[in-house]
Design an enzyme around this catalytic site. Structure first.
Site, PDB file in Angstrom:
ATOM      1  N   PRO A  10       0.855  -1.192   0.000  1.00  0.00           N
ATOM      2  CA  PRO A  10       0.000   0.000   0.000  1.00  0.00           C
ATOM      3  C   PRO A  10       0.889   1.240   0.000  1.00  0.00           C
ATOM      4  O   PRO A  10       1.863   1.295   0.742  1.00  0.00           O
ATOM      5  CB  PRO A  10      -0.765  -0.120   1.317  1.00  0.00           C
ATOM      6  CG  PRO A  10       0.176  -0.856   2.217  1.00  0.00           C
ATOM      7  CD  PRO A  10       0.955  -1.798   1.341  1.00  0.00           C
ATOM      8  N   MET A  11       0.579   2.206  -0.828  1.00  0.00           N
ATOM      9  CA  MET A  11       1.315   3.475  -0.838  1.00  0.00           C
ATOM     10  C   MET A  11       0.281   4.587  -0.925  1.00  0.00           C
ATOM     11  O   MET A  11      -0.326   4.794  -1.982  1.00  0.00           O
ATOM     12  CB  MET A  11       2.296   3.545  -2.008  1.00  0.00           C
ATOM     13  CG  MET A  11       3.460   2.572  -1.921  1.00  0.00           C
ATOM     14  SD  MET A  11       4.518   2.631  -3.396  1.00  0.00           S
ATOM     15  CE  MET A  11       5.168   4.303  -3.309  1.00  0.00           C
ATOM     16  N   GLU A  12       0.065   5.255   0.188  1.00  0.00           N
ATOM     17  CA  GLU A  12      -0.974   6.271   0.259  1.00  0.00           C
ATOM     18  C   GLU A  12      -0.735   7.365  -0.774  1.00  0.00           C
ATOM     19  O   GLU A  12       0.364   7.918  -0.884  1.00  0.00           O
ATOM     20  CB  GLU A  12      -1.014   6.881   1.667  1.00  0.00           C
ATOM     21  CG  GLU A  12      -2.066   7.951   1.861  1.00  0.00           C
ATOM     22  CD  GLU A  12      -3.478   7.409   1.738  1.00  0.00           C
ATOM     23  OE1 GLU A  12      -4.401   8.225   1.584  1.00  0.00           O
ATOM     24  OE2 GLU A  12      -3.667   6.174   1.799  1.00  0.00           O
ATOM     25  N   GLN A  71      -6.664  -2.307   3.905  1.00  0.00           N
ATOM     26  CA  GLN A  71      -5.854  -1.812   5.023  1.00  0.00           C
ATOM     27  C   GLN A  71      -6.616  -0.745   5.795  1.00  0.00           C
ATOM     28  O   GLN A  71      -7.251   0.141   5.204  1.00  0.00           O
ATOM     29  CB  GLN A  71      -4.526  -1.230   4.543  1.00  0.00           C
ATOM     30  CG  GLN A  71      -3.613  -0.834   5.702  1.00  0.00           C
ATOM     31  CD  GLN A  71      -2.278  -0.289   5.242  1.00  0.00           C
ATOM     32  OE1 GLN A  71      -2.195   0.876   4.867  1.00  0.00           O
ATOM     33  NE2 GLN A  71      -1.240  -1.105   5.287  1.00  0.00           N
ATOM     34  N   CYS A 101       2.819   3.641   9.067  1.00  0.00           N
ATOM     35  CA  CYS A 101       2.858   4.825   8.209  1.00  0.00           C
ATOM     36  C   CYS A 101       3.728   5.915   8.831  1.00  0.00           C
ATOM     37  O   CYS A 101       3.507   6.323   9.979  1.00  0.00           O
ATOM     38  CB  CYS A 101       1.451   5.359   7.974  1.00  0.00           C
ATOM     39  SG  CYS A 101       1.421   6.871   6.970  1.00  0.00           S
ATOM     40  N   LYS A 142       1.024  -4.433   9.530  1.00  0.00           N
ATOM     41  CA  LYS A 142       2.187  -3.819   8.888  1.00  0.00           C
ATOM     42  C   LYS A 142       2.836  -2.839   9.864  1.00  0.00           C
ATOM     43  O   LYS A 142       2.182  -1.929  10.366  1.00  0.00           O
ATOM     44  CB  LYS A 142       1.800  -3.097   7.600  1.00  0.00           C
ATOM     45  CG  LYS A 142       3.015  -2.677   6.765  1.00  0.00           C
ATOM     46  CD  LYS A 142       2.614  -2.194   5.395  1.00  0.00           C
ATOM     47  CE  LYS A 142       3.842  -2.040   4.493  1.00  0.00           C
ATOM     48  NZ  LYS A 142       4.808  -1.041   4.945  1.00  0.00           N
ATOM     49  N   ASN A 203       9.984  -6.099   4.015  1.00  0.00           N
ATOM     50  CA  ASN A 203       9.653  -4.937   3.198  1.00  0.00           C
ATOM     51  C   ASN A 203      10.751  -3.892   3.358  1.00  0.00           C
ATOM     52  O   ASN A 203      11.279  -3.707   4.448  1.00  0.00           O
ATOM     53  CB  ASN A 203       8.294  -4.391   3.653  1.00  0.00           C
ATOM     54  CG  ASN A 203       7.863  -3.126   2.925  1.00  0.00           C
ATOM     55  OD1 ASN A 203       7.322  -2.217   3.539  1.00  0.00           O
ATOM     56  ND2 ASN A 203       8.082  -3.057   1.640  1.00  0.00           N
ATOM     57  N   GLY A 204      11.088  -3.226   2.244  1.00  0.00           N
ATOM     58  CA  GLY A 204      12.062  -2.150   2.291  1.00  0.00           C
ATOM     59  C   GLY A 204      13.294  -2.415   1.454  1.00  0.00           C
ATOM     60  O   GLY A 204      13.985  -3.408   1.661  1.00  0.00           O
ATOM     61  N   GLU A 205      13.549  -1.540   0.470  1.00  0.00           N
ATOM     62  CA  GLU A 205      14.738  -1.583  -0.381  1.00  0.00           C
ATOM     63  C   GLU A 205      14.830  -2.843  -1.246  1.00  0.00           C
ATOM     64  O   GLU A 205      15.935  -3.271  -1.595  1.00  0.00           O
ATOM     65  CB  GLU A 205      16.014  -1.414   0.442  1.00  0.00           C
ATOM     66  CG  GLU A 205      16.166  -0.043   1.055  1.00  0.00           C
ATOM     67  CD  GLU A 205      16.070   1.094   0.042  1.00  0.00           C
ATOM     68  OE1 GLU A 205      16.741   1.030  -1.012  1.00  0.00           O
ATOM     69  OE2 GLU A 205      15.296   2.038   0.301  1.00  0.00           O
TER      70      GLU A 205
END
Length: 345
Positions: A10-12, A71, A101, A142, A203-205
């Site tokens: 998810p990316m707001e 979410q 977030c 998350k 998650n991340g990079e």
């Protein structure tokens, strides 16, 4: 270790319904997670969930059949749980609670990553939500490693496991780390995976096949969530899972055009323009040739002019050769705000 699930993050303000539709046409993600639905002191009616996550009108799936989990972001355990139940009754195939977030606007009300300061409240929210949801609806959580101290992940993890979550998605940075590439701390996930108590997702990079393999090697976690680079490389799932070649600039622009075609059926022109520029700002990260026409696109005042430039790129009428000493650089930290620097819509 082989790759397990690959999940679209998810990316707001970025990975909304039209973009999920577009990207799942090029990838076989195991599932997507919607942008968060923010809840405060009310239980929303089903129409709110169906409006915010239109896939709920289609059995909780994108047009090509990719499942979408809903979410929810909030601070009150009871309100979170009751809203999760509404989402499930609307057809959500899974529910995710957002306690990661990093937005300062979200933190003002104590939500998102600010909840990482209150592991016990997170645990209570998970317990109440899991108790209320039907048994066949999975619940994920998350999180980040903590607000400032990455060692906080261990107490946060314990609370979530005791609460009965079905999986935990861990962004391997603290809130204070933001999105700094050199602040990634995959190694903090490793001891949690090795406990073998609950499925985890790293998650991340995760940017390409090499970084995915490194993340799996370090974390011992075969499940991955991808976010920003799912836009930078519009076929990222296949790149990671099948060692496919990343899309060229022309192939990526074709994906942007596909996205525009979806938006034209749903959204007003000004929104189409802003989202087109936003998508291209991410594509720049993997295809710097976009810089040859990106600023020109950002100066256009109607979608038709943007479309013509993109058509010229795809048809070969525009030369896409960067000068040898091209100085344009898109840093990992800057990518989340790249479109804001150039686009004022």
């Amino acid at each position: 270790m082989s790759v397990g699930e690959i999940i679209l993050a998810p990316m707001e303000g970025v990975l909304d319904y039209p973009l999920r539709e577009a990207l799942t046409d090029y990838n076989r993600y195991d599932y997507c997670v919607s942008e968060f639905i923010r809840v405060t002191d009310v239980v929303f009616p089903g129409k709110v969930f169906r409006r915010e996550v239109p896939e709920l009108r289609h059995e909780g799936r994108t047009a090509n059949g990719t499942p979408v989990w809903v979410q929810i972001l909030g601070t009150d355990p009871d309100i979170l749980a009751r809203n999760a139940l509404v989402a499930a009754r609307c057809g959500a195939l899974g529910v995710d609670l957002n306690f990661g977030c990093p937005s300062k606007f979200v933190h003002r009300s104590g939500g998102g990553a600010a909840m990482l300061k209150k592991p016990a409240v997170i645990g209570e929210a998970v317990r109440r939500t899991r108790d209320l949801l039907p048994a066949d609806i999975p619940l994920s959580v998350k999180i980040r490693l903590g607000w400032e101290n990455p060692d906080d992940i261990f107490s946060i993890y314990e609370e979530i496991v005791r609460g009965g979550a079905d999986r935990i998605i861990i962004h391997a940075r603290t809130r204070m780390d933001g999105y700094k590439a050199d602040a990634i701390k995959w190694e903090y996930i490793t001891p949690l995976v090795d406990r073998n108590e609950i499925p985890l997702v790293a998650n991340g990079e995760v940017r390409d096949a090499a970084s995915a393999a490194k993340c799996i090697e370090v974390t011992h976690c075969s499940n991955l969530m991808v976010g920003r680079y799912a836009l930078a490389v519009p076929n990222l799932e296949g790149v990671i899972r099948n060692n496919d070649k990343p899309f060229t600039v022309v192939e990526s622009v074709k994906a942007v055009i596909h996205f525009i075609d979806i938006m034209k059926k749903l959204l007003p022109e000004q929104y189409q323009m802003a989202r087109t520029k936003q998508f291209l700002s991410y594509v720049r990260l993997s295809n710097p040739e976009v810089n040859l026409f990106f600023r020109e696109i950002c100066q256009k005042e109607n979608q038709a002019d943007i479309d013509r430039i993109l058509d010229d790129v795809v048809s070969g009428r525009r030369e896409l050769v960067l000068p040898q000493n091209d100085g344009v650089c898109a840093s990992a930290e800057g990518q989340a705000v790249a479109h804001e620097r150039y686009c004022k819509n």
